[in-house]
Design a protein around this motif. Structure first.
Motif, mmCIF file in Angstrom:
data_model
loop_
_atom_site.group_PDB
_atom_site.id
_atom_site.type_symbol
_atom_site.label_atom_id
_atom_site.label_comp_id
_atom_site.label_asym_id
_atom_site.label_seq_id
_atom_site.Cartn_x
_atom_site.Cartn_y
_atom_site.Cartn_z
ATOM 1 N N ASP A 319 -11.715 -17.878 -4.325
ATOM 2 C CA ASP A 319 -12.906 -16.770 -4.926
ATOM 3 C C ASP A 319 -13.280 -17.502 -6.426
ATOM 4 O O ASP A 319 -14.092 -17.179 -6.813
ATOM 5 C CB ASP A 319 -12.234 -15.241 -5.421
ATOM 6 N N ASP A 322 -15.765 -19.752 -5.706
ATOM 7 C CA ASP A 322 -16.949 -19.540 -4.838
ATOM 8 C C ASP A 322 -16.970 -20.097 -3.602
ATOM 9 O O ASP A 322 -18.235 -20.354 -3.375
ATOM 10 C CB ASP A 322 -18.266 -19.644 -5.906
ATOM 11 N N SER A 340 -15.710 -13.752 4.212
ATOM 12 C CA SER A 340 -17.071 -13.853 4.695
ATOM 13 C C SER A 340 -16.924 -13.469 6.293
ATOM 14 O O SER A 340 -18.099 -13.274 6.857
ATOM 15 C CB SER A 340 -17.378 -15.399 4.504
#
Length: 378
Positions: A319, A322, A340
């Motif tokens: 995270d 990204d 995801s």
């Protein structure tokens, strides 16, 4: 980071934990990779089998340190039986001030070594014996993984192997396991082995205290065979034992591995997040930063998975850069937020039994499906 739509081959990092009782972390990673490559053979794939201090810790470190030396040893297993185990020697190039020894509690005093659960009598002696073997080999530093314990003995068996004399009122050694702890009235540490010069790092995935409603007996002993009637008695035994030392039984991590965390604190060791430490040793933060996708996984994903486990630790790292994260789990017990995509082997196989019987097939299927979904977005 380049966008996922870039024409170059994607950089895929596969870093799962083991699927306990079903597949090693290395097998999980390699089969996901095979499935992925069957769909997207042009991509660059890196494998980084992970662990959090439990089963697979030695394997995870061996995978990136080819000069590591597995040293066989025979120890007293958690039920007293002779057990063939090993510890890992990492040569001086690994440590800043010398060699490192890695010892796994799971392979020396782990619950999988018992034919029958023994909540009151299982002990941590073998773990201590393996630590002694590493110290006698002259290592300058120890890394100790303490997941997967069979016992709730407060680390007493380990401490005795390290030279602590834990005595009853007659001056005799106490009985092994939690059963013997109420008899302890005196500890003689005059012959205890010293910590190696560069210290001891303990890898754990829990922060529970030794005693109380969130302690070792209350939270973990039921899975080791303790009954509802056993738990108060076992907790009281741990409380009695802890009173012999100057370490608070409420210290964070003291309840790890049936209280072995507490015993290691008595010895002077530091307890750290196993997943974070191994991630650092494998240089995963940098590898994640430069990946287009991270695939991680574990046997069962649930609400505890984000609390110090491998998948949660790596997702938080990703995270920060990204980088999207895909999850592959044997079973998914709660909604995977922040991923995801997510694949459950039980869903792919139709039920959990089929998934556990042939995990490698369904890991390859999961890898192929993830690659197809990734290709659809590219």
């Amino acid at each position: 980071m380049s966008p996922l739509s870039a024409p170059r081959p994607a950089r895929i990092l596969i870093a799962p934990d083991s699927f306990k009782g079903s597949a090693t972390a290395e097998a999980v990673a390699s089969n996901i990779a095979l499935g992925w490559s069957s769909v997207r053979g042009q991509d660059h794939i890196q494998l980084a089998p992970m662990a959090d201090g439990g089963e697979g810790t030695i394997d995870a470190l061996t995978s990136v340190y080819p000069s590591a030396d597995r040293r066989p040893i025979r120890v007293a297993g958690p039920g007293g039986q002779a057990t063939e185990a090993e510890w890992l020697y990492l040569p001086p190039a690994f440590g800043a001030r010398g060699s490192t020894g890695v010892v796994e509690l799971a392979s020396t005093s782990g619950i999988t070594l018992l034919d029958q659960l023994s909540p009151l009598d299982a002990h941590s002696t073998g773990f201590g014996q393996a630590i002694v073997a590493a110290l006698k080999a002259g290592v300058s530093r120890l890394i100790l993984g303490i997941g997967g314990s069979a016992s709730t003995d407060g680390g007493a068996g380990m401490l005795q192997a390290l030279g602590y004399r834990i005595l009853d009122e007659s001056g005799r050694r106490i009985r092994p396991g939690n059963r013997g702890l109420p008899d302890a009235v005196r500890v003689d540490a005059s012959a205890a082995m010293q910590l190696p010069e560069s210290g001891v790092v303990v890898l754990s995935d829990v922060t529970n205290p030794l005693t109380g409603p969130n302690g070792s007996a209350a939270v973990f002993s039921p899975q080791k065979g303790a009954s509802a009637e056993d738990i108060p008695r076992m907790d009281s035994a741990l409380e009695h034992f802890a009173a012999l030392f100057n370490i608070s039984p409420q210290a964070l991590g003291a309840g790890a591995a049936g209280g072995t965390g507490f015993g290691l604190m008595v010895w002077g060791a530091d307890i750290k997040s196993g997943a974070e430490e191994i991630s650092s040793l494998l240089n995963l933060p940098s590898r994640i930063e430069h990946a287009d996708l991270l695939i991680t996984g574990e046997g069962r994903f649930d609400q505890q998975s984000d609390l110090g486990k491998v998948v949660g630790t790596l997702r938080h790292t990703a995270d920060a850069f990204d980088v999207p994260v895909a999850l592959v789990a044997g079973a998914i017990g709660s909604e995977p937020e922040g991923y995801s995509s997510a694949m459950s082997l039980s869903d792919l196989a139709g039920d959990s039994r089929a998934a556990m019987t042939d995990p490698e097939t369904y890991l390859r299927i999961a890898g192929a499906k993830l690659a197809s979904n990734f290709a659809a977005r590219s």
